[in-house]
Structures are given as C-alpha cells and as structure tokens.
Write an enzyme that holds these catalytic residues in place. Structure first.
Site, PDB file in Angstrom:
ATOM      1  N   ASP A  20       0.810  -1.215   0.000  1.00  0.00           N
ATOM      2  CA  ASP A  20       0.000   0.000   0.000  1.00  0.00           C
ATOM      3  C   ASP A  20       0.843   1.265   0.000  1.00  0.00           C
ATOM      4  OD1 ASP A  20       0.883  -0.507   2.591  1.00  0.00           O
ATOM      5  OD2 ASP A  20      -1.089  -1.084   3.314  1.00  0.00           O
ATOM      6  N   ASN A  27      -7.753  -3.789  14.244  1.00  0.00           N
ATOM      7  CA  ASN A  27      -9.128  -4.118  13.838  1.00  0.00           C
ATOM      8  C   ASN A  27      -9.164  -5.286  12.857  1.00  0.00           C
ATOM      9  OD1 ASN A  27      -8.128  -2.994  11.530  1.00  0.00           O
ATOM     10  ND2 ASN A  27      -9.536  -1.252  11.462  1.00  0.00           N
ATOM     11  N   HIS A  57      -7.337  -5.450  10.021  1.00  0.00           N
ATOM     12  CA  HIS A  57      -7.060  -5.109   8.613  1.00  0.00           C
ATOM     13  C   HIS A  57      -5.732  -5.707   8.158  1.00  0.00           C
ATOM     14  CE1 HIS A  57      -4.925  -1.030   9.652  1.00  0.00           C
ATOM     15  NE2 HIS A  57      -4.021  -1.949   9.432  1.00  0.00           N
ATOM     16  N   GLU A 113      -9.835  -2.511   5.219  1.00  0.00           N
ATOM     17  CA  GLU A 113     -10.457  -2.262   6.516  1.00  0.00           C
ATOM     18  C   GLU A 113     -11.724  -3.110   6.666  1.00  0.00           C
ATOM     19  OE1 GLU A 113      -8.844  -0.679   8.605  1.00  0.00           O
ATOM     20  OE2 GLU A 113      -7.940   1.164   7.844  1.00  0.00           O
TER      21      GLU A 113
HETATM   22  C1  F6R Z   1       1.252  -1.516   6.151  1.00  0.00           C
HETATM   23  C2  F6R Z   1       0.012  -2.260   6.236  1.00  0.00           C
HETATM   24  C3  F6R Z   1      -0.782  -2.312   7.486  1.00  0.00           C
HETATM   25  C4  F6R Z   1       0.059  -2.661   8.714  1.00  0.00           C
HETATM   26  C5  F6R Z   1      -0.815  -2.719   9.971  1.00  0.00           C
HETATM   27  C6  F6R Z   1       0.007  -2.999  11.204  1.00  0.00           C
HETATM   28  O1  F6R Z   1       1.830  -1.663   4.858  1.00  0.00           O
HETATM   29  O2  F6R Z   1      -0.360  -2.805   5.253  1.00  0.00           O
HETATM   30  O3  F6R Z   1      -1.793  -3.281   7.317  1.00  0.00           O
HETATM   31  O4  F6R Z   1       0.692  -3.890   8.514  1.00  0.00           O
HETATM   32  O5  F6R Z   1      -1.496  -1.514  10.121  1.00  0.00           O
HETATM   33  O6  F6R Z   1       0.862  -1.920  11.441  1.00  0.00           O
HETATM   34  P1  F6R Z   1       1.941  -1.956  12.610  1.00  0.00           P
HETATM   35  O7  F6R Z   1       2.961  -2.977  12.211  1.00  0.00           O
HETATM   36  O8  F6R Z   1       2.515  -0.575  12.619  1.00  0.00           O
HETATM   37  O9  F6R Z   1       1.227  -2.333  13.856  1.00  0.00           O
END
Ligand code: F6R
Length: 235
Positions: free
Chosen positions: A67, A136, A138, A143
């Site tokens: 992303d 959550n 995702h 989401e």
């Molecule tokens: C980032 C992504 C998100 C993160 C998720 C966890 O490229 O795709 O899905 O993997 O938000 O983020 P952290 O590791 O910061 O808890």
C-alpha cells in the site's frame, strides 16, 4: 495455517527474516510482497544483516508493497516509499527499479490500481507476501467492511487506523485519510503468506483471524482459506 509463538520481538524478527531468506535462497528471482508499519522493522534489519553477511542476495529480487498513502509523493518523509528505502532498500543490493509501490500521487486512481494489478500479474504473481495486521484485523488497508476487495483499490482509512498511524506524523501534520491498497484478492493470490504480529493490542485481531468465522468484518480472517499461511506472533 501454521501458528508460531516467538519468545519476543527480536525472536519474531529473526524467525520471519529466516523464512524470507529461505525463499530468496530457494528462488533468487523471488517476487516479495512487503508491508510497512512498525512490526516489520526488525525483520528488515535482520534481512539487511543477512545480506551484508552474504547469506542472501537481492540482486534479482523484485518487491511489491501492499500500500501507499494517497497524496504523498514518494519523497515525502512519511510515504511508504520513503519508509521502505530507509528500512530496507538502502541497506541491501536490490535494484531500485525492481522495487514497486502504488504511486500515491497518481492523478487517476482507477488507472493506477489497474496498473498495479497488471504489474503484479506481469511479474508472475507474488511468491511470498509479508503482512502485518491492524488492531481491527485489517491487512494492507483492507479495513473491516461488507465485502472483500478483489484487487488494488483506493480506500478510506478506518478511524482506528488513522489513530494508530498518527504516531508517525508530527504535531499539526495531517495523516492522509486515503490510500491505495492491494485487495484481499491480490493478497490471496500470493503463493505463500507470512503474517507477523507483536504486542497485546493485536491479540483480539489475531484470535479472530485464526479462530473466528471468516468475515469481511475481520479482513485477515480470510487467510483461513489460503493454503500456505504462517503466522508468527509475540506478546
Ligand atoms: C502496512 C500495512 C498495514 C500494517 C498494519 C500494522 O503496509 O499494510 O496493514 O501492517 O497496520 O501496522 P503496525 O505494524 O505498525 O502495527
């Protein structure tokens, strides 16, 4: 799903890096799907070390990231392009032309999403996709919602995600509210998936992912339908 409990964050990072290293050793031209966020930082530093020691070689590796924020140019300090350079690409012998992320500044979202899907397809698909997980549930920026997105798409970030991501932005800096993200379909087409999660704030999401019903309300739960998923987590 193989679920591995690591002793701590360092152990998680070493184990995940070892699996990615094994993939690169098996196939030096691997296509790796990569994630940003705080969880993979340790994995990337382990990979850089393994590369420095000559254990792995990124010369023929290609990467595609999950992303990118909409509205941030690749040079922006908070862009995921910049994150990847700082945490991994600048520390390994990967050709910059082999590293791909959605273009956060793309004028036409639809065209950009199609370009990204075609790019992944043209590379022959993803051999190993690294994933973090949101509190959550995702993955990427898929989401919780009513359905699973089939392909790369532009999406609004959930309130919880905006709150979690605001820690990376300075006071007064606006956290982007839109992102381009691979879809659940894109992720599920990867030949293998490695999901990493660290900390007690991920316990709920991880439990639902592994044991809960498969539902777009917990996007990561769809991974139960994938044939080659490894989850490594620590408290
Ligand atoms: C980032 C992504 C998100 C993160 C998720 C966890 O490229 O795709 O899905 O993997 O938000 O983020 P952290 O590791 O910061 O808890």
């Amino acid at each position: 799903m193989k679920v591995i409990k690591a002793a701590n964050y360092v152990d998680l990072s070493k184990k995940a890096a070892a699996l990615i290293a094994a993939q690169i050793i098996r196939d030096p031209s691997s296509v790796l799907g990569l994630a940003t966020g705080s969880t993979p930082v340790g994995v990337y530093s382990e990979l850089a070390e393994l590369c420095g020691q000559g254990v792995i070689d990124f010369a023929c590796v290609t990467t595609v990231n999950l992303d990118e924020y909409c509205g941030l140019p690749a040079e922006h300090p908070q862009s995921y392009a910049q994150f990847m350079r700082q945490k991994l690409f600048d520390h390994v012998n990967i050709a910059k032309s082999n590293t791909h992320l959605p273009d956060g500044m793309a004028k036409d979202a639809e065209v950009e999403c199609l370009r990204y899907e075609r790019l992944i397809e043209g590379l022959g698909g993803i051999d190993l996709q690294l994933l973090g997980i949101g509190r959550n549930g995702h993955i990427g920026f898929n989401e919780p919602g009513e359905s699973f997105a089939p392909g790369t798409h532009q999406t609004g970030l959930a309130k919880d995600t905006l709150d979690a991501n605001s820690r990376f932005f300075g006071p007064g800096e606006k956290v982007p509210t839109q992102a381009f993200s691979m879809g659940i379909g894109t992720i599920m087409r990867a030949r293998s998936i490695l999901l990493i999660a660290s900390g007690s704030d991920k316990t709920w999401a991880l439990d639902k992912t592994i044991n809960g019903p498969v539902t777009p309300q917990v996007p990561a739960s769809v991974l139960q339908f994938h044939r080659d998923v490894t989850v490594i987590y620590c408290d």
